[in-house]
Design a protein around this motif. Structure first.
Motif, short mmCIF file in Angstrom:
data_model
loop_
_atom_site.label_atom_id
_atom_site.label_comp_id
_atom_site.label_asym_id
_atom_site.label_seq_id
_atom_site.Cartn_x
_atom_site.Cartn_y
_atom_site.Cartn_z
N SER A 1 42.82 41.70 39.83
CA SER A 1 41.28 42.04 40.65
C SER A 1 41.41 43.49 40.92
O SER A 1 40.33 44.17 40.99
N GLN B 1 35.44 37.74 40.99
CA GLN B 1 35.98 36.49 40.89
C GLN B 1 34.95 35.43 41.44
O GLN B 1 35.01 34.10 41.10
N ASP C 1 36.03 39.19 36.06
CA ASP C 1 37.26 38.71 36.78
C ASP C 1 37.30 37.33 36.72
O ASP C 1 36.32 36.68 37.37
#
Ligand SMILES: Nc1ncnc2c1ncn2[C@@H]1O[C@H](COP(=O)(O)OP(=O)(O)OP(=O)(O)O)[C@@H](O)[C@H]1O
Ligand SMILES: [Mg+2]
Length: 258
Positions: A49, A85, A164
């Motif tokens: 990330s 994410q 992500d």
């Protein structure tokens, strides 16, 4: 696809430290060909990330160079689309408003409201979620939110697309369907793409090159070419001998790096 040394996204000697002074990732040197896809796998905490955040321009400090076709990636002409994410949807806006706002902010096109609404419907349809247009993100399942986030990323027609773990927490069947939808969309709009996953098979199915991040941050990521599998028809990949071989190769690298 152009493969000259300067084309596409070039990440050179990227190092990141957060305030603790500890490195957040092993030094990254990586080229993503223009209109290509590179997938990244690595253990939790290995800096996947962080790498995307650096490219997205979300880190105040990093060392090294981030270039697109030879110029800084953070040049204003280079539009970067990030699917974070946690999906990054605005909870107080409907699904269609989430997409329309992103299109408006990025000003990819000074379009009329009607034209924008038409495009929003197009992207929702392309991800199989036309019926969710008027819902709010928090009323959706995780998988539905992921589809919205991907529709939004494509809708702004980014030069560089960063994803992500966009298909995490999905059952195997839904995941396969979304991989196919993603590739269909990508083939029509092939942004230069970095795709993070924790799934080895997904990394091989979607990437023309696979990066394995090391657990040890003094170490460097491994880069494995994957053009053979990448170039096949998507529905044939999973059952191919090349896919099976590549799975073995990458699992071996993972054993060394993790
Ligand atoms: N904002 C922050 N401040 C300090 N350290 C951070 C911050 N964000 C991440 N880190 C640290 O940097 C390292 C890399 O984190 P990162 O989130 O990039 O890993 P990751 O590979 O994406 O992990 P995961 O698979 O769990 O998502 C970790 O050691 C993490 O603790
Ligand atoms: Mg992460």
């Amino acid at each position: 696809m152009s493969n000259s040394a300067n084309s596409g996204l070039n990440i050179r000697k990227l190092r990141v430290e957060y305030s603790s002074g500890q490195p957040a990732l092993g030094e990254v040197n990586l080229q993503v060909p223009e209109h290509g896809i590179v997938t990244i796998i690595g253990p939790s905490g290995s800096g996947k990330s962080t790498l995307l955040r650096a490219v997205a321009g979300l880190l105040p400090r990093y060392e090294g160079d981030l270039l697109f076709n030879g110029a800084s990636v953070h040049h204003k002409e280079t539009l970067i689309g990030l699917v974070p994410q946690n999906y990054g949807l605005l909870p107080w806006k409907t699904v269609q408003a989430n997409i329309a706002i992103a299109m408006r902010i990025t000003r990819r096109s000074e379009k009329s409201r009607q034209e924008r609404d038409r495009l929003v419907r197009h992207w929702l349809k392309s991800m199989g979620i036309s019926d969710l247009a008027d819902r709010y993100p928090l009323s959706l399942s995780g998988g539905q939110q992921q589809r919205v986030a991907i529709a939004r990323a494509f809708a702004v027609l980014p030069t560089i697309m960063l994803l992500d773990e966009p298909f995490s927490a999905l059952d195997a069947i839904t995941r396969e369907a979304l991989q196919q939808l993603f590739l269909d969309n990508w083939l029509e709009h092939p942004a230069t793409t970095l795709f993070v996953t924790h799934d080895v098979e997904e990394a091989i199915l979607l990437g023309q090159r696979v990066i394995v991040m090391p657990a040890d941050k003094q170490d460097h990521p491994a880069i494995i070419e994957n053009e053979t599998v990448f170039g096949m028809k998507h529905e044939d990949k999973r059952s191919s001998a090349a896919f099976f071989e590549q799975t073995k190769v990458i699992r071996k690298v993972m054993q060394e790096k993790w």
